[in-house]
Design an enzyme around this catalytic site. Structure first.
Site, mmCIF file in Angstrom:
data_model
loop_
_atom_site.group_PDB
_atom_site.id
_atom_site.type_symbol
_atom_site.label_atom_id
_atom_site.label_comp_id
_atom_site.label_asym_id
_atom_site.label_seq_id
_atom_site.Cartn_x
_atom_site.Cartn_y
_atom_site.Cartn_z
ATOM 1 N N PHE A 122 -11.820 -1.230 4.551
ATOM 2 C CA PHE A 122 -10.827 -0.452 5.306
ATOM 3 C C PHE A 122 -10.880 -0.797 6.796
ATOM 4 O O PHE A 122 -11.686 -0.241 7.540
ATOM 5 C CB PHE A 122 -11.077 1.038 5.098
ATOM 6 C CG PHE A 122 -10.408 1.604 3.880
ATOM 7 C CD1 PHE A 122 -10.266 0.860 2.724
ATOM 8 C CD2 PHE A 122 -9.914 2.897 3.891
ATOM 9 C CE1 PHE A 122 -9.644 1.386 1.593
ATOM 10 C CE2 PHE A 122 -9.293 3.438 2.770
ATOM 11 C CZ PHE A 122 -9.155 2.684 1.626
ATOM 12 N N ASP B 128 0.857 -1.185 0.000
ATOM 13 C CA ASP B 128 0.000 0.000 0.000
ATOM 14 C C ASP B 128 0.894 1.236 0.000
ATOM 15 O O ASP B 128 1.079 1.893 1.018
ATOM 16 C CB ASP B 128 -0.898 -0.034 1.238
ATOM 17 C CG ASP B 128 -2.021 0.978 1.179
ATOM 18 O OD1 ASP B 128 -2.222 1.582 0.109
ATOM 19 O OD2 ASP B 128 -2.711 1.169 2.195
ATOM 20 N N THR C 30 -12.807 0.726 -3.482
ATOM 21 C CA THR C 30 -12.131 1.153 -2.261
ATOM 22 C C THR C 30 -13.082 1.918 -1.345
ATOM 23 O O THR C 30 -14.249 2.121 -1.668
ATOM 24 C CB THR C 30 -10.898 2.006 -2.625
ATOM 25 O OG1 THR C 30 -10.132 2.278 -1.455
ATOM 26 C CG2 THR C 30 -11.303 3.316 -3.284
ATOM 27 N N GLU D 181 -6.159 4.971 -9.165
ATOM 28 C CA GLU D 181 -7.437 5.477 -8.683
ATOM 29 C C GLU D 181 -8.041 6.550 -9.572
ATOM 30 O O GLU D 181 -7.352 7.455 -10.057
ATOM 31 C CB GLU D 181 -7.257 6.029 -7.266
ATOM 32 C CG GLU D 181 -8.548 6.328 -6.552
ATOM 33 C CD GLU D 181 -8.437 6.132 -5.053
ATOM 34 O OE1 GLU D 181 -9.386 6.506 -4.343
ATOM 35 O OE2 GLU D 181 -7.418 5.601 -4.578
ATOM 36 N N LYS E 183 -9.276 1.800 -9.615
ATOM 37 C CA LYS E 183 -9.687 1.946 -8.216
ATOM 38 C C LYS E 183 -10.771 3.019 -8.112
ATOM 39 O O LYS E 183 -10.577 4.164 -8.541
ATOM 40 C CB LYS E 183 -8.463 2.323 -7.377
ATOM 41 C CG LYS E 183 -8.577 2.051 -5.889
ATOM 42 C CD LYS E 183 -7.213 2.285 -5.255
ATOM 43 C CE LYS E 183 -7.241 2.034 -3.759
ATOM 44 N NZ LYS E 183 -5.923 2.360 -3.146
#
Length: 325
Positions: free
Chosen positions: A178, A17, A156, A96, A132
């Protein structure tokens, strides 16, 4: 004895990440995922000035308003960093879509097409990339269309069972629940600490994972946003886990025994029926204060950091123009 990181790799696909190329070289993950916040940090590091300079030089050759040029350069930076990351990992790189498009299905699809086209121009196939997208209703609908086109997506900012069910219904390739941000909310609101086994974020991912396996949902579950190695160990066996470099290093240094906590043959006694429509989705989110607040907060945070990145780029563009004058 093998380190806990090596033991984890034997049961879970480990994803880095980070957008820091040097960190990825050190930890050698299978996949890599980034976001605007991570890209901003990378862009501020002197080691990557050459990537910024190339993108600025590219952007200055294009006509249009300064705002449009700066936005185009920010897009190019995302794929430039992503391109470098594809050289370091054997699997996928997540790139993303802009956070300010989170509630616009058509614009999200268009941005995804542009990202894939940019990678293609660099000789990178779409099957190396995950698009993403925030797990809003509109984002999930965009992902559904992209998946039908063969463009795999990573949904996400996922905090609830409703979001997970909708993503599974849409045939999304991968979700990123998350963990740490769920914990943060409960620590603040409940006024207490939690062990890894009672961690609300860990429990949420375990529930989503078990439900998917019980119903035969193919969507990959990738736990994200960890606050400690304890949370990671509590999810050992999950399909994938995306982990920050400092926590990867901590796991690598730990020679203890790692117990598998999740298994594909695990199941719930009462799996969900699946299938959630827009009304039910929005009502479920309305009833879940944590999920609603953390989703909105996450989108705002990514949008803020994207704005900071664009400001940094604008300054570089102005500097380049002055130097050329």
């Amino acid at each position: 004895m093998a380190s806990k990181l090596e033991q984890l790799r034997a049961m879970t696909v480990v994803v880095a990440d980070t957008g820091d190329i040097e960190s990825i070289k050190a930890v050698k993950p299978v996949d890599c995922t980034t976001n605007p916040s991570l890209l901003l940090k990378a862009a501020e590091m002197p080691a990557y000035d050459h990537i910024i300079e190339e993108a600025v030089s590219w952007g200055r050759k294009h006509s249009g308003s300064q705002e449009a040029v700066v936005a185009a350069i920010a897009d190019r930076l995302a794929t430039s960093f992503g391109s470098e990351l594809t050289k370091l990992v054997p699997g996928r790189v997540s790139t993303e879509v802009d956070a300010d498009l989170s509630f616009d299905t058509k614009a999200t699809i268009a941005k995804a097409h542009a990202i894939i086209a940019d990678y293609k121009s660099r000789g990178i196939s779409h099957d190396r990339i995950l698009i993403k997208i925030a797990s809003t209703w509109e984002g999930i609908r965009a992902a559904e269309e992209l998946q039908k086109e063969g463009i795999d997506c990573n949904l996400t900012l996922l905090f609830s069972q409703a979001q997970a069910i909708a993503c599974g219904d849409a045939g999304v390739f991968l979700i990123s629940p998350f963990v740490g941000r769920i914990l943060d909310w409960h620590v603040k609101n409940d006024g207490r600490t939690f062990t890894p086994e009672e961690d609300p974020g860990v429990i949420s991912v375990r529930s989503i994972y078990a439900d998917y396996k019980a119903r035969g949902v193919k969507t990959v579950v990738m736990g994200a946003s960890f606050r400690s190695t304890g949370e990671i160990e509590a999810l050992a066996g999950c399909d994938r886990l995306t982990i920050a470099p400092n926590l990867l290093q901590a796991l690598e240094a730990d020679q203890g025994t790692l117990e598998r906590k999740l298994s594909p043959d695990g199941h719930l006694s009462k799996p969900t029926t699946g299938k959630i429509d827009e009304r039910a989705f929005r009502w479920a989110m309305n009833q879940d204060a944590m999920a609603t607040e953390k989703l909105a907060e996450g989108i705002r945070g990514f949008a803020k950091d994207l704005g900071k990145l664009r400001t940094l780029i604008a300054k570089r563009v102005e500097g380049a123009a002055q130097a050329a004058a």
